[in-house]
Write a protein that holds these residues in place. Structure first.
Motif, mmCIF file in Angstrom:
data_model
loop_
_atom_site.group_PDB
_atom_site.id
_atom_site.type_symbol
_atom_site.label_atom_id
_atom_site.label_comp_id
_atom_site.label_asym_id
_atom_site.label_seq_id
_atom_site.Cartn_x
_atom_site.Cartn_y
_atom_site.Cartn_z
ATOM 1 N N ALA A 7 54.778 18.497 38.222
ATOM 2 C CA ALA A 7 55.610 18.594 39.484
ATOM 3 C C ALA A 7 54.684 18.700 40.471
ATOM 4 O O ALA A 7 55.233 18.524 41.711
ATOM 5 C CB ALA A 7 56.731 19.909 38.826
ATOM 6 N N ALA A 8 53.997 19.187 40.755
ATOM 7 C CA ALA A 8 52.712 19.599 41.879
ATOM 8 C C ALA A 8 52.843 18.333 41.567
ATOM 9 O O ALA A 8 52.797 17.702 43.605
ATOM 10 C CB ALA A 8 51.632 20.363 42.029
ATOM 11 N N ALA B 74 53.822 15.506 41.543
ATOM 12 C CA ALA B 74 54.892 14.621 41.573
ATOM 13 C C ALA B 74 55.870 15.069 42.925
ATOM 14 O O ALA B 74 56.081 14.059 43.648
ATOM 15 C CB ALA B 74 56.304 14.322 40.421
ATOM 16 N N ARG B 75 55.452 16.082 43.420
ATOM 17 C CA ARG B 75 56.017 16.402 44.505
ATOM 18 C C ARG B 75 54.803 15.607 45.912
ATOM 19 O O ARG B 75 55.438 15.634 47.043
ATOM 20 C CB ARG B 75 56.074 17.473 45.046
ATOM 21 C CG ARG B 75 57.445 18.630 43.992
ATOM 22 C CD ARG B 75 57.740 19.741 44.952
ATOM 23 N NE ARG B 75 56.074 20.578 44.135
ATOM 24 C CZ ARG B 75 56.892 20.960 42.379
ATOM 25 N NH1 ARG B 75 57.083 21.341 41.960
ATOM 26 N NH2 ARG B 75 55.640 22.198 42.314
ATOM 27 N N ASP B 76 54.056 15.620 45.562
ATOM 28 C CA ASP B 76 53.373 15.343 46.256
ATOM 29 C C ASP B 76 53.154 13.732 46.886
ATOM 30 O O ASP B 76 52.637 13.574 47.742
ATOM 31 C CB ASP B 76 51.664 15.464 46.259
ATOM 32 C CG ASP B 76 50.288 14.885 46.824
ATOM 33 O OD1 ASP B 76 50.381 15.482 48.331
ATOM 34 O OD2 ASP B 76 49.165 14.354 46.435
ATOM 35 N N LEU C 233 55.616 12.458 46.220
ATOM 36 C CA LEU C 233 56.443 11.400 47.237
ATOM 37 C C LEU C 233 56.351 12.170 48.704
ATOM 38 O O LEU C 233 56.755 11.110 49.895
ATOM 39 C CB LEU C 233 58.117 12.624 46.721
ATOM 40 C CG LEU C 233 58.165 12.321 45.118
ATOM 41 C CD1 LEU C 233 59.439 14.211 44.898
ATOM 42 C CD2 LEU C 233 59.610 11.429 45.277
ATOM 43 N N ALA C 234 55.522 12.738 49.223
ATOM 44 C CA ALA C 234 55.292 13.452 50.367
ATOM 45 C C ALA C 234 54.122 11.956 50.442
ATOM 46 O O ALA C 234 54.462 11.048 52.053
ATOM 47 C CB ALA C 234 55.037 14.584 50.356
ATOM 48 N N ALA D 228 58.617 10.510 40.380
ATOM 49 C CA ALA D 228 58.472 11.395 40.459
ATOM 50 C C ALA D 228 59.764 12.194 40.439
ATOM 51 O O ALA D 228 59.667 13.801 39.647
ATOM 52 C CB ALA D 228 57.528 11.405 42.578
ATOM 53 N N ARG D 229 60.472 11.535 40.172
ATOM 54 C CA ARG D 229 62.105 12.442 40.925
ATOM 55 C C ARG D 229 61.942 13.238 38.454
ATOM 56 O O ARG D 229 62.581 14.023 38.399
ATOM 57 C CB ARG D 229 63.357 12.020 41.124
ATOM 58 C CG ARG D 229 63.426 12.287 42.952
ATOM 59 C CD ARG D 229 64.289 11.791 43.233
ATOM 60 N NE ARG D 229 64.204 11.535 44.415
ATOM 61 C CZ ARG D 229 64.961 11.215 45.557
ATOM 62 N NH1 ARG D 229 66.148 10.607 44.877
ATOM 63 N NH2 ARG D 229 65.294 11.727 46.713
ATOM 64 N N LEU E 228 60.094 15.762 37.888
ATOM 65 C CA LEU E 228 61.070 16.791 39.055
ATOM 66 C C LEU E 228 62.011 17.394 38.007
ATOM 67 O O LEU E 228 62.056 18.551 37.854
ATOM 68 C CB LEU E 228 61.090 16.858 40.262
ATOM 69 C CG LEU E 228 59.717 16.901 40.947
ATOM 70 C CD1 LEU E 228 59.647 16.319 42.398
ATOM 71 C CD2 LEU E 228 58.642 17.769 40.568
ATOM 72 N N GLU F 162 65.031 16.008 37.871
ATOM 73 C CA GLU F 162 64.793 15.258 39.702
ATOM 74 C C GLU F 162 66.780 13.691 38.428
ATOM 75 O O GLU F 162 67.155 13.201 40.436
ATOM 76 C CB GLU F 162 65.612 15.682 40.909
ATOM 77 C CG GLU F 162 64.957 17.261 40.890
ATOM 78 C CD GLU F 162 64.564 16.643 42.661
ATOM 79 O OE1 GLU F 162 64.195 15.402 43.034
ATOM 80 O OE2 GLU F 162 63.409 17.616 42.794
#
Length: 67
Positions: free
Chosen positions: A29-30, A32-34, A36-37, A60-61, A64, A66
């Motif tokens: 998850a970490a 994946a969030r990175d 996305l950014a 990435a979602r 996560l 989502e």
């Protein structure tokens, strides 16, 4: 987010990356969030095309939860 060492990155399966060529690792998850950014910034700077960006967002979602 913890950085992946070269050894850890090399040990990841190809499926842990959002793009071919083992680009944009998203093993958790970490990361994946990175991804996305960073993908958003790279799209706006012209380093990614829209299709690559959408692939990163979708993958990435999924990591996560989502979808």
């Amino acid at each position: 987010m913890s950085r992946l060492t070269e050894e850890e990155r090399n040990a990841l399966p190809d499926s842990a990356f959002a793009l071919p060529g083992r680009r944009y690792p998203i093993p958790d998850a970490a990361h994946a969030r990175d991804a996305l950014a960073r993908a958003s910034a790279m799209l706006h700077e012209g380093h990614l095309d829209q299709e690559e960006y959408e692939t990163i967002v979708q993958r990435a979602r999924a990591v996560l939860g989502e979808e």
